[in-house]
Design an enzyme around this catalytic site. Structure first.
Site, mmCIF file in Angstrom:
data_model
loop_
_atom_site.group_PDB
_atom_site.id
_atom_site.type_symbol
_atom_site.label_atom_id
_atom_site.label_comp_id
_atom_site.label_asym_id
_atom_site.label_seq_id
_atom_site.Cartn_x
_atom_site.Cartn_y
_atom_site.Cartn_z
ATOM 1 N N GLU A 1 29.747 -5.944 7.983
ATOM 2 C CA GLU A 1 28.466 -5.269 7.764
ATOM 3 C C GLU A 1 28.239 -5.006 6.278
ATOM 4 O OE1 GLU A 1 24.804 -3.516 8.476
ATOM 5 O OE2 GLU A 1 26.015 -4.759 9.787
ATOM 6 N N TYR B 1 31.461 -3.943 -0.617
ATOM 7 C CA TYR B 1 30.966 -3.390 -1.870
ATOM 8 C C TYR B 1 32.148 -3.082 -2.777
ATOM 9 C CZ TYR B 1 28.754 -0.192 -5.169
ATOM 10 O OH TYR B 1 28.303 0.409 -6.316
ATOM 11 N N GLY C 1 39.296 -8.726 -8.526
ATOM 12 C CA GLY C 1 39.915 -9.294 -7.332
ATOM 13 C C GLY C 1 39.815 -8.441 -6.084
ATOM 14 N N ASN D 1 20.714 -12.423 -4.201
ATOM 15 C CA ASN D 1 21.986 -11.943 -4.730
ATOM 16 C C ASN D 1 22.899 -13.117 -5.126
ATOM 17 O OD1 ASN D 1 24.314 -10.564 -5.343
ATOM 18 N ND2 ASN D 1 24.270 -9.279 -3.510
ATOM 19 N N TYR E 1 31.050 -15.894 -2.670
ATOM 20 C CA TYR E 1 31.384 -16.296 -1.297
ATOM 21 C C TYR E 1 31.606 -17.801 -1.198
ATOM 22 C CZ TYR E 1 29.698 -11.612 -0.046
ATOM 23 O OH TYR E 1 29.499 -10.268 0.052
#
Length: 157
Positions: free
Chosen positions: A81, A84, A93, A122, A129
């Site tokens: 979800e 951050y 890291g 973003n 990712y």
């Protein structure tokens, strides 16, 4: 260091949820209270889970997740979800370590998916990712019912 959250972590998790909402340009949408987070994570029937990243004993990031289920694969997965990391700790890291821990849980428990959403604007997160091997699911469009539309449908009218 990555560790499982405890009830004592609720204030810092709540604060980081608010920081994430600011970063995502939606501070008014983060309405969850500390009590709601406590109930979701540590109540009688926890529905969500959290891990914290720490640096020098101080929380610098978190991952909040819950189980989903794939009817096609017949097993659970993890839906992330929120991920951050506080601005001053980025690049250290911590985000990768949090995702690594969730991937480890998936492998250990036989879950076959680790999924999340990212805002289209973003770019730093998208690049992060993708560098880890994650791929966008461009053929799917997310839908959401909230507020009045949810109440209207749920009332059966």
């Amino acid at each position: 260091m990555i560790r499982t959250a405890t009830p004592d972590d609720i204030p810092v998790i709540h604060a980081m949820v608010r920081e994430l909402a600011e970063y995502e340009k939606a501070p008014d949408e983060a309405k969850a209270s500390r009590q709601q987070l406590h109930e979701a994570l540590f109540g009688e029937r926890p529905a969500a889970f959290a891990h914290l990243a720490e640096e020098a004993g101080e929380p610098v990031g978190f991952a909040l997740w819950f189980l989903n289920f794939s009817t096609w694969r017949g097993v659970h997965g993890i839906y992330l979800e929120d991920l951050y990391v506080r601005p001053g700790a980025r690049g250290g890291g911590h985000g990768k370590a949090l995702l690594t821990e969730l991937a480890r849980i998936c492998v250990e428990r036989g879950y076959e998916r680790l999924e999340w959403s990212v805002l289209n604007w973003n770019r730093p997160s998208i690049e992060f990712y993708e560098a880890l091997g994650a791929r966008p699911q461009d053929e799917w469009t997310a839908y959401r019912l909230t507020d009045g539309a949810l109440r209207e449908l749920g009332s059966g009218d």
